[in-house]
Design a protein around this motif. Structure first.
Motif, short mmCIF file in Angstrom:
data_model
loop_
_atom_site.label_atom_id
_atom_site.label_comp_id
_atom_site.label_asym_id
_atom_site.label_seq_id
_atom_site.Cartn_x
_atom_site.Cartn_y
_atom_site.Cartn_z
N ILE A 1 -9.73 2.77 -1.45
CA ILE A 1 -8.87 2.12 -2.46
C ILE A 1 -7.96 1.10 -1.78
O ILE A 1 -7.72 0.00 -2.29
CB ILE A 1 -8.00 3.16 -3.22
CG1 ILE A 1 -8.88 4.16 -4.00
CG2 ILE A 1 -7.02 2.48 -4.17
CD1 ILE A 1 -9.62 3.59 -5.17
N ASP A 2 -7.48 1.46 -0.59
CA ASP A 2 -6.64 0.53 0.18
C ASP A 2 -7.42 -0.74 0.55
O ASP A 2 -6.84 -1.82 0.61
CB ASP A 2 -6.12 1.20 1.45
CG ASP A 2 -5.19 2.37 1.16
OD1 ASP A 2 -4.40 2.25 0.21
OD2 ASP A 2 -5.26 3.38 1.86
N GLY B 1 -4.79 4.76 8.77
CA GLY B 1 -5.42 5.75 7.88
C GLY B 1 -5.71 5.24 6.48
O GLY B 1 -5.67 5.99 5.51
N LEU B 2 -6.00 3.95 6.36
CA LEU B 2 -6.30 3.40 5.03
C LEU B 2 -7.63 3.95 4.51
O LEU B 2 -8.51 4.32 5.28
CB LEU B 2 -6.35 1.87 5.08
CG LEU B 2 -5.14 1.14 5.66
CD1 LEU B 2 -5.26 -0.36 5.44
CD2 LEU B 2 -3.83 1.65 5.05
N ASP B 3 -7.75 3.99 3.17
CA ASP B 3 -9.00 4.49 2.56
C ASP B 3 -9.66 3.39 1.74
O ASP B 3 -9.25 2.22 1.79
CB ASP B 3 -8.71 5.74 1.72
CG ASP B 3 -7.69 5.48 0.61
OD1 ASP B 3 -7.53 4.31 0.23
OD2 ASP B 3 -7.07 6.44 0.14
N LEU C 1 0.81 -1.22 0.00
CA LEU C 1 0.00 0.00 0.00
C LEU C 1 0.85 1.27 0.00
O LEU C 1 0.32 2.38 0.13
CB LEU C 1 -0.95 0.01 1.21
CG LEU C 1 -2.28 -0.74 1.04
CD1 LEU C 1 -2.09 -2.19 0.69
CD2 LEU C 1 -3.13 -0.60 2.27
N ASN C 2 2.18 1.11 -0.16
CA ASN C 2 3.10 2.26 -0.20
C ASN C 2 2.88 3.21 0.97
O ASN C 2 2.71 4.42 0.80
CB ASN C 2 2.94 3.03 -1.52
CG ASN C 2 3.46 2.26 -2.69
OD1 ASN C 2 4.50 1.63 -2.60
ND2 ASN C 2 2.72 2.27 -3.78
N LEU C 3 2.88 2.64 2.17
CA LEU C 3 2.67 3.48 3.34
C LEU C 3 4.02 3.96 3.86
O LEU C 3 4.97 3.19 3.95
CB LEU C 3 1.96 2.70 4.45
CG LEU C 3 0.60 2.08 4.08
CD1 LEU C 3 0.04 1.31 5.26
CD2 LEU C 3 -0.38 3.16 3.64
N ASP C 4 4.09 5.23 4.20
CA ASP C 4 5.32 5.80 4.75
C ASP C 4 5.22 5.73 6.28
O ASP C 4 5.07 6.74 6.96
CB ASP C 4 5.47 7.25 4.28
CG ASP C 4 6.81 7.83 4.71
OD1 ASP C 4 7.80 7.10 4.68
OD2 ASP C 4 6.85 9.02 5.08
N LEU D 1 -9.68 -2.16 -1.21
CA LEU D 1 -9.64 -3.02 -2.40
C LEU D 1 -8.26 -3.65 -2.55
O LEU D 1 -8.13 -4.81 -2.93
CB LEU D 1 -9.97 -2.20 -3.66
CG LEU D 1 -11.39 -1.64 -3.73
CD1 LEU D 1 -11.55 -0.73 -4.93
CD2 LEU D 1 -12.41 -2.78 -3.82
N GLU D 2 -7.25 -2.88 -2.22
CA GLU D 2 -5.87 -3.38 -2.30
C GLU D 2 -5.65 -4.54 -1.31
O GLU D 2 -4.96 -5.50 -1.61
CB GLU D 2 -4.90 -2.23 -2.01
CG GLU D 2 -3.51 -2.38 -2.57
CD GLU D 2 -3.46 -2.31 -4.09
OE1 GLU D 2 -2.86 -3.21 -4.69
OE2 GLU D 2 -4.03 -1.37 -4.68
N PHE E 1 3.04 9.08 -1.11
CA PHE E 1 3.73 7.83 -1.45
C PHE E 1 2.86 6.88 -2.26
O PHE E 1 3.36 5.92 -2.84
CB PHE E 1 4.24 7.15 -0.18
CG PHE E 1 5.35 7.93 0.44
CD1 PHE E 1 6.65 7.84 -0.05
CD2 PHE E 1 5.10 8.80 1.49
CE1 PHE E 1 7.68 8.59 0.50
CE2 PHE E 1 6.12 9.55 2.05
CZ PHE E 1 7.41 9.45 1.55
N PRO F 1 -5.72 -1.99 -7.50
CA PRO F 1 -6.63 -0.83 -7.57
C PRO F 1 -5.89 0.48 -7.36
O PRO F 1 -6.21 1.49 -7.99
CB PRO F 1 -7.61 -1.08 -6.41
CG PRO F 1 -7.53 -2.54 -6.14
CD PRO F 1 -6.13 -2.95 -6.46
#
Lengths: 89, 230
Positions: free
Chosen positions: A44-45, A40-42, A18-21, A47-48, B51, B112
Motif C-alpha cells: 500500500i505504501d 518497512g514499507l508495504d 505514509l504516517n511513519l513513526d 502505491l502511496e 500510525f 491508497p
C-alpha cells in the motif's frame, strides 16, 4: 537542486505522507524503503509513493513494477526524481 | 451454556478505562487522532503500523490490546476467538478524508492508504492480523448500541461451539465524537463482570460511560492534573 536536498525533502514527505513513526535522523540515504531492514514499507505504501511522486513531482508512473529498482532507497528515488521530474531543477 | 464477560474496556472523552479503572486520560482537548496516538505512546505499545490506521481501527486496536494483555486465561486458542461488533457511522471518518482528497478536480490525489480504511470491518482485520484471531468476525451496523443482537449472535457462536471466546462490543467514530466499548466473552465459570446477556452489557456500558463522564467533568474543573496509571 542538489541530490542531498532532494533526499531530505523526500524523507520528510515520505514520513509525513505514509504516517511513519520514525525519527528522520535514523533514516539514511541508503536505507531500504521496503523490507524489515529499512523503513518497512508495504505494498500500500508503494502505491502511496506513486501518488506522492505524481502530486509533488509531476511524475506519472503507469506500472509500479517498471520503477521497482528506483524504489530501493531514498538515494535511488532521489536519482529518479532528478531525472524525471519537470518541477525539480 | 452459560457465557460470561471476562474483561471490559471503554474509550471515550479522552479517557481509557480497563475493567472499571482509568488507565489513561488526557486533560487537554485534542483531536481524536492525537488522543489515540498519545495513548499508544503512553501504553508503550510497539506496533508501528498503528500510525497508518484510521480512527476506527485505532480505537479497536487500543481496546483489544489492553484486553488481550489482561486476559485471565493466558492460553486461549486464538484460532477460536471470534469478533462481533456493532457500529453506527461505518467508516465515515476515513470516507470523509478520502472524499477531501478527491474533491478538487485539478488536484485529484486519492490516497491508497486512506482508501483501504473506507470499510468499517477493516478494523477487525487489523485485530486479526495483530492477535492471530482467525475465526468468525461480524459487524452489525445500527443506529444505537444494539445489545440484544450483539449478545444473541455472540452467544449463538459460543453455544454452537463455533468459537471458544469472543471479542464483542461497539466501536464508532464520527467528527467530534468517538467511542469504543469492548468486552471479552467466554464460557464456563461466571467472571467478574457477570453473565453475558443483553441487559448486562447494556448496563455495563451505561455505568462505564457515566464513570468516564464523571471523570471528565471532574478533571475539567480541577486545577491539579489527574495522574494516569497503567
Amino acid at each position: 537542486m542538489e541530490k542531498s536536498a532532494v533526499i531530505d525533502v523526500l524523507k520528510t514527505q515520505i514520513i509525513q505522507q505514509l504516517n511513519l513513526d520514525i525519527d528522520p535522523k535514523t533514516v539514511t540515504a541508503d536505507s531500504y524503503l521496503f523490507g524489515d531492514a529499512g523503513l518497512g514499507l508495504d505494498s500500500i505504501d508503494a502505491l502511496e509513493l506513486v501518488v506522492l511522486l505524481d502530486k509533488n513531482y509531476d511524475i506519472k508512473i503507469g506500472n509500479p513494477e517498471d520503477v521497482k529498482e528506483h524504489f530501493k532507497s531514498l538515494s535511488t528515488l532521489a536519482d529518479y526524481v532528478l531525472e524525471k521530474s519537470p518541477v525539480v531543477a | 451454556m452459560k457465557t460470561s464477560i471476562q474483561h471490559i474496556c471503554h474509550i471515550s472523552q479522552q479517557t481509557i478505562s480497563l475493567d472499571g479503572k482509568v488507565v489513561f486520560h488526557l486533560e487537554n482537548q485534542v483531536e481524536s487522532n492525537e488522543f489515540l496516538n498519545e495513548s499508544y505512546r503512553f501504553l508503550q505499545i510497539d506496533y508501528p503500523k498503528f500510525f497508518k490506521m484510521d480512527i476506527l481501527a485505532k480505537l479497536a486496536f487500543i481496546a483489544t490490546e489492553l484486553i488481550c494483555k489482561s486476559l485471565i486465561i493466558k492460553d486461549i486458542n486464538k484460532d477460536e476467538v471470534g469478533i462481533v461488533f456493532g457500529n453506527k457511522s461505518s467508516s465515515l471518518m476515513a470516507d470523509l478524508t478520502h472524499q477531501r482528497s478527491i474533491q478538487d478536480k485539478n488536484a485529484h490525489f486519492p490516497s491508497p492508504a486512506v482508501f483501504v480504511y473506507t470499510l468499517p470491518n477493516i478494523m477487525m482485520g487489523e485485530m486479526c492480523i495483530r492477535h492471530g484471531f482467525s475465526n468468525e468476525n461480524t459487524l452489525f451496523i445500527s443506529e444505537e448500541f444494539d445489545a440484544e443482537i450483539l449478545a444473541k449472535y455472540t452467544n449463538h457462536l459460543l453455544n454452537e461451539r463455533i468459537v471458544e471466546h469472543c471479542m464483542g462490543g461497539w466501536v464508532d467514530a464520527q467528527p467530534g465524537n468517538y467511542e469504543a466499548f469492548l468486552y471479552f466473552v467466554g464460557t464456563g465459570k461466571s467472571a467478574f463482570w457477570g453473565e453475558h446477556t443483553a441487559e448486562n452489557i447494556l448496563g455495563l456500558k451505561q455505568k462505564s460511560a457515566e464513570e468516564i463522564a464523571e471523570n471528565f467533568q471532574k478533571t475539567a474543573f480541577e486545577s491539579e492534573p489527574i495522574s494516569s496509571e497503567y
